[in-house]
Design an enzyme around this catalytic site. Sequence first.
Site, PDB file in Angstrom:
ATOM      1  N   GLU A  76      -3.384  -2.828  -6.980  1.00 17.61           N
ATOM      2  CA  GLU A  76      -3.810  -3.999  -6.199  1.00 17.61           C
ATOM      3  C   GLU A  76      -2.829  -4.078  -5.043  1.00 17.61           C
ATOM      4  OE1 GLU A  76      -4.014  -7.049  -4.436  1.00 17.61           O
ATOM      5  OE2 GLU A  76      -3.293  -8.211  -6.155  1.00 17.61           O
ATOM      6  N   THR A 122       0.840  -1.202   0.000  1.00 13.77           N
ATOM      7  CA  THR A 122       0.000   0.000   0.000  1.00 13.77           C
ATOM      8  C   THR A 122       0.876   1.254   0.000  1.00 13.77           C
ATOM      9  OG1 THR A 122      -1.809  -1.148   1.056  1.00 13.77           O
ATOM     10  CG2 THR A 122      -1.761   1.234   1.345  1.00 13.77           C
ATOM     11  N   GLU A 148      -0.545  -5.780   7.771  1.00 15.64           N
ATOM     12  CA  GLU A 148      -0.342  -6.935   6.889  1.00 15.64           C
ATOM     13  C   GLU A 148       1.050  -7.498   7.179  1.00 15.64           C
ATOM     14  OE1 GLU A 148       0.245  -6.253   2.642  1.00 15.64           O
ATOM     15  OE2 GLU A 148      -1.038  -7.980   2.275  1.00 15.64           O
ATOM     16  N   GLY A 176       2.182   1.783  -3.368  1.00 12.24           N
ATOM     17  CA  GLY A 176       1.020   2.116  -4.209  1.00 12.24           C
ATOM     18  C   GLY A 176       0.628   3.582  -4.098  1.00 12.24           C
TER      19      GLY A 176
HETATM   20  P1  NDP Z   1       6.813  -3.338  -2.826  1.00 11.27           P
HETATM   21  O1  NDP Z   1       5.529  -2.651  -2.888  1.00 11.27           O
HETATM   22  O2  NDP Z   1       8.016  -2.579  -2.401  1.00 11.27           O
HETATM   23  O3  NDP Z   1       7.172  -4.002  -4.247  1.00 11.27           O
HETATM   24  C1  NDP Z   1       6.245  -4.359  -5.236  1.00 11.27           C
HETATM   25  C2  NDP Z   1       6.766  -3.950  -6.611  1.00 11.27           C
HETATM   26  O4  NDP Z   1       6.907  -2.539  -6.656  1.00 11.27           O
HETATM   27  C3  NDP Z   1       8.160  -4.503  -6.922  1.00 11.27           C
HETATM   28  O5  NDP Z   1       8.270  -4.734  -8.313  1.00 11.27           O
HETATM   29  C4  NDP Z   1       9.051  -3.355  -6.535  1.00 11.27           C
HETATM   30  O6  NDP Z   1      10.294  -3.375  -7.199  1.00 11.27           O
HETATM   31  C5  NDP Z   1       8.231  -2.183  -7.010  1.00 11.27           C
HETATM   32  N1  NDP Z   1       8.574  -0.913  -6.373  1.00 11.27           N
HETATM   33  C6  NDP Z   1       9.167  -0.704  -5.171  1.00 11.27           C
HETATM   34  N2  NDP Z   1       9.325   0.632  -4.962  1.00 11.27           N
HETATM   35  C7  NDP Z   1       8.840   1.259  -6.052  1.00 11.27           C
HETATM   36  C8  NDP Z   1       8.740   2.618  -6.441  1.00 11.27           C
HETATM   37  N3  NDP Z   1       9.150   3.613  -5.645  1.00 11.27           N
HETATM   38  N4  NDP Z   1       8.187   2.909  -7.629  1.00 11.27           N
HETATM   39  C9  NDP Z   1       7.761   1.938  -8.438  1.00 11.27           C
HETATM   40  N5  NDP Z   1       7.840   0.625  -8.138  1.00 11.27           N
HETATM   41  C10 NDP Z   1       8.362   0.277  -6.951  1.00 11.27           C
HETATM   42  O7  NDP Z   1       6.651  -4.582  -1.908  1.00 11.27           O
HETATM   43  P2  NDP Z   1       7.826  -5.307  -1.108  1.00 11.27           P
HETATM   44  O8  NDP Z   1       8.401  -6.279  -2.007  1.00 11.27           O
HETATM   45  O9  NDP Z   1       8.798  -4.375  -0.506  1.00 11.27           O
HETATM   46  O10 NDP Z   1       6.992  -5.975   0.046  1.00 11.27           O
HETATM   47  C11 NDP Z   1       6.675  -5.230   1.220  1.00 11.27           C
HETATM   48  C12 NDP Z   1       5.278  -5.532   1.697  1.00 11.27           C
HETATM   49  O11 NDP Z   1       4.332  -5.153   0.704  1.00 11.27           O
HETATM   50  C13 NDP Z   1       4.985  -6.988   1.923  1.00 11.27           C
HETATM   51  O12 NDP Z   1       5.484  -7.442   3.105  1.00 11.27           O
HETATM   52  C14 NDP Z   1       3.506  -6.955   1.839  1.00 11.27           C
HETATM   53  O13 NDP Z   1       2.978  -6.477   3.035  1.00 11.27           O
HETATM   54  C15 NDP Z   1       3.231  -5.980   0.736  1.00 11.27           C
HETATM   55  N6  NDP Z   1       3.083  -6.618  -0.597  1.00 11.27           N
HETATM   56  C16 NDP Z   1       1.841  -6.850  -1.063  1.00 11.27           C
HETATM   57  C17 NDP Z   1       1.675  -7.492  -2.264  1.00 11.27           C
HETATM   58  C18 NDP Z   1       0.342  -7.809  -2.810  1.00 11.27           C
HETATM   59  O14 NDP Z   1       0.198  -8.808  -3.505  1.00 11.27           O
HETATM   60  N7  NDP Z   1      -0.646  -6.989  -2.592  1.00 11.27           N
HETATM   61  C19 NDP Z   1       2.800  -7.961  -3.057  1.00 11.27           C
HETATM   62  C20 NDP Z   1       4.079  -7.621  -2.507  1.00 11.27           C
HETATM   63  C21 NDP Z   1       4.181  -6.981  -1.311  1.00 11.27           C
HETATM   64  P3  NDP Z   1      11.627  -3.977  -6.515  1.00 11.27           P
HETATM   65  O15 NDP Z   1      11.259  -5.204  -5.794  1.00 11.27           O
HETATM   66  O16 NDP Z   1      12.452  -4.258  -7.686  1.00 11.27           O
HETATM   67  O17 NDP Z   1      12.177  -2.904  -5.662  1.00 11.27           O
END
Ligand code: NDP
Length: 459
Positions: free
Chosen positions: A230, A210, A361, A213
Amino acid sequence: MITTLIEPATGEPLTDVPRVSVDDVDRAVRNAQRAFTGEWRRINTRDRARLMNKLAALIRENADELATMESRNVGKPIRDSRDEVGLAANVFEYYAGATNKIGGQTIPGAASGVLLSFREPVGPCGIIVPWNFPIAITSWKSAPALAMGNTVVLKPAEQTPLTAMRLAELALEAGFPEGVFTVLTGSGSEIGEAIIKHPLIRKVAFTGSTEVGMNVMRLAADDIKRVSLELGGKSANVIFDDCDFDRAIASAASSSLGNAGQDCCARSRVLVQQSIYDKFSKALVDAFHAINVGDPLRDETEMGPLVTTSHRERVMQYIDKGKAEGATLACGGEVPSQRGSYLSPTVFLDAKPEMTIVRDEIFGPVVAVMPFRDEAEAIALANDSLYGLSGSIWTRDIGRALRVARAIETGNLSINSGSSVHLEAPFGGVKRSGLGRELGLQALDHYTEWKTVYIDTQS
Ligand code: NDP
């Protein structure tokens, strides 16, 4: 520049992948724009469908390779990876069927003319995918985008890019023109943001936390880009005392421990009616003990390691908070001695609505169990969350099931089932769980613009 991927089950290096630069992002998006206005735009809808079906067939032909790759990269059990690879193929086939069925209208209006509407593709779409379901989520976003004639520039999570990279190769093999489906590897803060900010990207689709997001939405606001999000979840599993007890127990375990709890739909808040609370709690702990945790590549494994040791540390901090805030640790909460980023399935009993383990979460194999007295209290507890993505209700009373289903603030809910995702139905969240719906025909709305054309027919 390269990134060395670590295999979660062993802690050993798995392979190296390239990291692209911000200049590569610019080149890829320009290619996507060229393809969008060029060859891809001229392909007729039946041929577009053929390409998508061909890609689905190639996913099936390469299913073993893709599933093994996913399991070794993410740590998820091989049987789950096989299902998710199969789902990705199904998703491309489903949206292949939409290419020549979604169109505009002729609209009754002024007598002196004709009103037409067209559903035009949006343009190059920037898609950002997380690490928990890499190939599945890649397909959920890319397939509807491609079906409607858009082009895609996709960034997988830095530590789990392998199946998306392979999919890009298979798309070329299927015959998709160059520039239509491009995968770029690198970090979110650098490459993800560069994709979102690129002026030629017209639509951003994101799955992840979130917090990120919110940042994605702010960045997209600068150019008024379309956004779908999402995000996280903290879904409630509401167990009434007239439930099918054995099925409810089995589902309470599988719907919170699937993907080692690293699932935005995980039923991590288990709400149990007071009259069966003690019996249910004991059976749930027994079910957690019985989960087969181990090597993701074994067929019988039900739960593998967490994605990385740093993520496991984050989950352990939540477990420490649960203990410190007074919840009863009934099982798990330990790091097993084997190598790899494993964590034992964990149950907290007697949790309270204000506890961190109930509010945040956790994204790991951890559930918080709480009692409720009656229907009204069950609804109040279920809705006492910033999130609203999924959830379940267990009861044999169909009237109550429907009343409670309508009252819970969530995007998806199942009655006497732990499922969340059905490819033919819209999927997404309310409140901080997101914006917009994926899957079903509703996903196509994100990837089309309505255009109205008026023709004056006066002589
Ligand atoms: P993130 O939200 O950081 O990562 C999800 C995606 O977003 C990855 O591809 C990541 O890239 C990318 N991302 C990260 N920072 C940016 C940015 N500033 N601008 C654009 N894209 C970005 O999730 P995390 O992997 O850090 O997980 C942390 C927590 O998020 C989890 O513990 C969980 O609570 C939640 N989560 C929820 C998900 C869901 O399905 N709803 C999925 C994943 C996480 P990269 O990894 O290359 O940095």
